[in-house]
Motif scaffolding. Structure first.
Motif, PDB file in Angstrom:
ATOM      1  N   TYR A 113       1.092  -1.338   0.057  1.00 48.83           N
ATOM      2  CA  TYR A 113       0.155   0.109   0.012  1.00 48.83           C
ATOM      3  C   TYR A 113       0.985   1.254   0.126  1.00 48.83           C
ATOM      4  CZ  TYR A 113      -3.835  -3.286   1.305  1.00 48.83           C
ATOM      5  OH  TYR A 113      -4.705  -4.243   1.593  1.00 48.83           O
ATOM      6  N   LEU A 114       1.855   1.348   0.786  1.00 52.03           N
ATOM      7  CA  LEU A 114       2.806   2.555   1.010  1.00 52.03           C
ATOM      8  C   LEU A 114       3.480   2.867  -0.523  1.00 52.03           C
ATOM      9  CD1 LEU A 114       4.341   2.102   4.689  1.00 52.03           C
ATOM     10  CD2 LEU A 114       2.660   3.916   3.815  1.00 52.03           C
ATOM     11  N   VAL A 115       4.118   1.625  -0.994  1.00 47.81           N
ATOM     12  CA  VAL A 115       4.814   1.864  -2.211  1.00 47.81           C
ATOM     13  C   VAL A 115       3.777   2.157  -3.449  1.00 47.81           C
ATOM     14  CG1 VAL A 115       6.088   0.612  -4.210  1.00 47.81           C
ATOM     15  CG2 VAL A 115       6.792   0.376  -1.530  1.00 47.81           C
ATOM     16  N   ALA A 116       2.732   1.705  -3.208  1.00 49.61           N
ATOM     17  CA  ALA A 116       1.681   2.103  -4.322  1.00 49.61           C
ATOM     18  C   ALA A 116       1.234   3.546  -4.071  1.00 49.61           C
ATOM     19  CB  ALA A 116       0.355   1.219  -4.436  1.00 49.61           C
ATOM     20  N   LEU A 117       1.217   4.027  -3.091  1.00 49.62           N
ATOM     21  CA  LEU A 117       0.826   5.572  -2.817  1.00 49.62           C
ATOM     22  C   LEU A 117       2.137   6.496  -3.092  1.00 49.62           C
ATOM     23  CD1 LEU A 117      -1.551   7.412  -1.481  1.00 49.62           C
ATOM     24  CD2 LEU A 117      -0.185   7.043   0.684  1.00 49.62           C
ATOM     25  N   VAL A 118       3.237   5.886  -2.800  1.00 44.48           N
ATOM     26  CA  VAL A 118       4.399   7.006  -2.688  1.00 44.48           C
ATOM     27  C   VAL A 118       4.524   7.077  -4.372  1.00 44.48           C
ATOM     28  CG1 VAL A 118       7.050   6.962  -3.006  1.00 44.48           C
ATOM     29  CG2 VAL A 118       5.639   6.451  -0.699  1.00 44.48           C
ATOM     30  N   THR A 119       4.620   5.895  -4.985  1.00 38.30           N
ATOM     31  CA  THR A 119       4.794   6.005  -6.640  1.00 38.30           C
ATOM     32  C   THR A 119       3.393   6.801  -7.384  1.00 38.30           C
ATOM     33  OG1 THR A 119       3.664   3.715  -6.964  1.00 38.30           O
ATOM     34  CG2 THR A 119       5.847   3.661  -6.945  1.00 38.30           C
ATOM     35  N   GLY A 120       2.189   6.601  -6.703  1.00 41.53           N
ATOM     36  CA  GLY A 120       1.284   7.538  -7.080  1.00 41.53           C
ATOM     37  C   GLY A 120       1.370   8.854  -7.086  1.00 41.53           C
ATOM     38  N   VAL A 121       1.787   9.217  -5.825  1.00 42.57           N
ATOM     39  CA  VAL A 121       2.248  10.635  -5.747  1.00 42.57           C
ATOM     40  C   VAL A 121       3.249  11.196  -6.862  1.00 42.57           C
ATOM     41  CG1 VAL A 121       3.202  12.436  -4.197  1.00 42.57           C
ATOM     42  CG2 VAL A 121       1.462  10.673  -3.243  1.00 42.57           C
ATOM     43  N   ALA A 122       4.358  10.462  -6.909  1.00 42.15           N
ATOM     44  CA  ALA A 122       5.381  10.725  -7.765  1.00 42.15           C
ATOM     45  C   ALA A 122       4.795  10.828  -9.420  1.00 42.15           C
ATOM     46  CB  ALA A 122       6.562   9.836  -8.011  1.00 42.15           C
ATOM     47  N   THR A 123       3.765   9.799  -9.701  1.00 43.31           N
ATOM     48  CA  THR A 123       3.229   9.781 -11.027  1.00 43.31           C
ATOM     49  C   THR A 123       2.368  10.959 -11.329  1.00 43.31           C
ATOM     50  OG1 THR A 123       3.387   7.224 -11.216  1.00 43.31           O
ATOM     51  CG2 THR A 123       1.572   8.318 -12.554  1.00 43.31           C
ATOM     52  N   VAL A 124       1.664  11.467 -10.154  1.00 40.11           N
ATOM     53  CA  VAL A 124       0.995  12.941 -10.495  1.00 40.11           C
ATOM     54  C   VAL A 124       1.858  13.783 -10.916  1.00 40.11           C
ATOM     55  CG1 VAL A 124      -0.440  14.789  -9.288  1.00 40.11           C
ATOM     56  CG2 VAL A 124      -0.867  12.055  -8.536  1.00 40.11           C
ATOM     57  N   PHE A 125       2.836  14.236 -10.262  1.00 35.80           N
ATOM     58  CA  PHE A 125       3.491  15.202 -10.724  1.00 35.80           C
ATOM     59  C   PHE A 125       4.331  15.102 -11.858  1.00 35.80           C
ATOM     60  CE2 PHE A 125       3.315  15.955  -6.123  1.00 35.80           C
ATOM     61  CZ  PHE A 125       3.462  17.518  -6.125  1.00 35.80           C
ATOM     62  N   PHE A 126       4.881  13.631 -12.306  1.00 38.17           N
ATOM     63  CA  PHE A 126       5.218  13.179 -13.482  1.00 38.17           C
ATOM     64  C   PHE A 126       4.276  13.367 -14.620  1.00 38.17           C
ATOM     65  CE2 PHE A 126       6.327  10.648 -17.232  1.00 38.17           C
ATOM     66  CZ  PHE A 126       7.708  10.383 -17.380  1.00 38.17           C
TER      67      PHE A 126
END
Length: 420
Positions: A113-126
């Motif tokens: 869950y944490l990795v999915a959330l962190v990569t999701g935040v980075a993906t938003v900015f990307f």
């Protein structure tokens, strides 16, 4: 007036665009491996329930609700290429933590869950920076071709990535297959570092308060009759697509009894439709009109979603792939047309906020859809959840048919003025 002007050269002749395209291609291949491997880690390695699988998908997309609007305003304050580089590095490190934890015997659903959330935040900015950066590299008359090339790269990765992912899962195990995603993000960062085009510094006016910038982006989208309806239609599509993504691994593995390799192959066959859509999108827009192709693509492809829940064990599983291939074809044609329209319409100083507002609305429905899919699969079974997904896809064209698009062949070419 025609939106698509006569082409004065291919965007592929531009070195910096080729680097952007190469970065997108390698990162997407890794992401497609993860599309297969990450839910398999949950379902097969950690024995996740349908609700837990839905929560994992929700974690991947929750960032668009949490930081989507702020990301857009912030991206408009800075140069966009450094944002792309940093987001790739963060995603690579986050994904690399999963095989390391599996090797140490410490992998848990909480870490997923944490990795999915962190990569999701980075993906938003990307993603916000990526869509806003493209007009820096290409003239406006090449945006449709440029977006088509990016969609073709994404669709090609959707063909190759899931099959590769399924094979890696069977060969190495699901957690270690995720290394492909980490390496893909690192390779993307290396390609992006080679881009030579330098962006101009944001105008001083861009230093207004974040709140004022967010309001300006919201106003630009929701005051425009076509953008508003595109947002509604895409939000509906993404809600039910996220519902499908949340339950499809449980459906394919536990109901259709597919092995990881067969599941990956199934998803690769499905993605052929998306690749065909990317290759045909420009020609279809020129032939029938960019306004018309936006709604027509969803009307004609949507009913094939009803093949998803009709799939069965053995050879009958092909109905799932066939339905997905046609739906993906329509979705990619739709995306190329409407994203190009947004980039043509919007002033450069508003691109980040416009894209972030659209992403907030249309991706913000995805965690809700994922949770709904997990809940339905938990209580009524995975096949019932897939029926709901398929039926919901039929609603996608409704906002488009109620908009001015239905009466237009082509879209106006002149950019709109920014609204306060």
């Amino acid at each position: 007036m025609l939106l698509i002007k006569p082409r004065d050269g291919s965007p592929l002749r531009r070195f910096d665009f080729r680097l952007l395209l190469a970065g997108a291609a390698v990162s997407q291949i890794g992401a497609q491996v993860t599309l297969v491997a990450l839910p398999l880690v949950a379902v097969v390695e950690l024995d996740a329930s349908p609700m837990e699988a839905g929560l994992l998908t929700a974690s991947e997309t929750a960032a668009f609700l949490l930081v989507g609007l702020v990301a857009g305003a912030w991206v408009d304050r800075v140069r966009r290429l450094p944002v792309l580089l940093r987001a790739d590095v963060v995603r690579a490190l986050a994904m690399a933590s999963l095989p390391l934890a599996a090797w140490a015997g410490a992998l848990t659903m909480t870490q997923l869950y944490l990795v999915a959330l962190v990569t999701g935040v980075a993906t938003v900015f990307f993603d916000v920076a990526h869509q806003s950066y493209l007009p820096t590299l290409l003239p406006r008359e090449q945006l449709v071709a440029g977006n088509g090339a990016l969609e073709a790269a994404r669709s090609a990765s959707q063909v190759a990535g899931p099959g590769l992912g399924g094979g890696l899962v069977q060969l190495l195990g699901a957690p270690f297959a995720l290394l492909a995603d980490a390496l893909g993000y690192l390779a993307s960062a290396l390609f992006l570092r080679g881009i030579r085009t330098r962006e101009a510094a944001p105008a001083p006016a861009a230093q207004a308060s974040l709140r004022a910038q967010i309001v300006e982006g919201l106003a630009f989208v929701f005051r425009h009759p076509v953008l508003r309806m595109i947002a509604c239609a895409t939000a509906v599509a993404n809600f039910f697509t996220a519902m499908l993504v949340a339950v499809q691994t449980v459906f394919l593995v536990r109901v259709l009894e597919l092995a990881p390799g067969a599941m990956g192959l199934m998803m690769s066959v499905s993605a052929v439709g998306g690749l065909a859509g990317a290759l045909c999108a420009g020609a279809l827009a020129r032939a029938v009109g960019q306004a018309r192709v936006i709604w027509l693509s969803t009307v004609l492809s949507g009913p094939f979603a009803l093949l998803w829940p009709l799939a069965g064990r053995g050879a009958a599983a092909i109905w799932f792939a066939l339905g997905s291939a046609v739906v993906f074809f329509g979705a990619v044609v739709y995306n190329v047309a409407q994203v190009s329209f947004r980039q043509l319409l919007c002033p450069d100083e508003l691109l980040g906020r416009m894209n972030a507002t659209l992403r907030f609305v249309v991706w913000g429905t995805m965690p809700l859809g994922a949770l709904a899919g997990g809940a339905i699969a938990e209580t009524a079974g995975p096949r019932s959840a897939v029926w709901v997904c398929a039926t919901g896809i039929l609603l996608v064209p409704v906002p488009l048919l109620l908009s001015p698009l239905r009466r237009l062949r082509d879209l106006p070419a002149a950019p709109a003025a920014a609204t306060g």
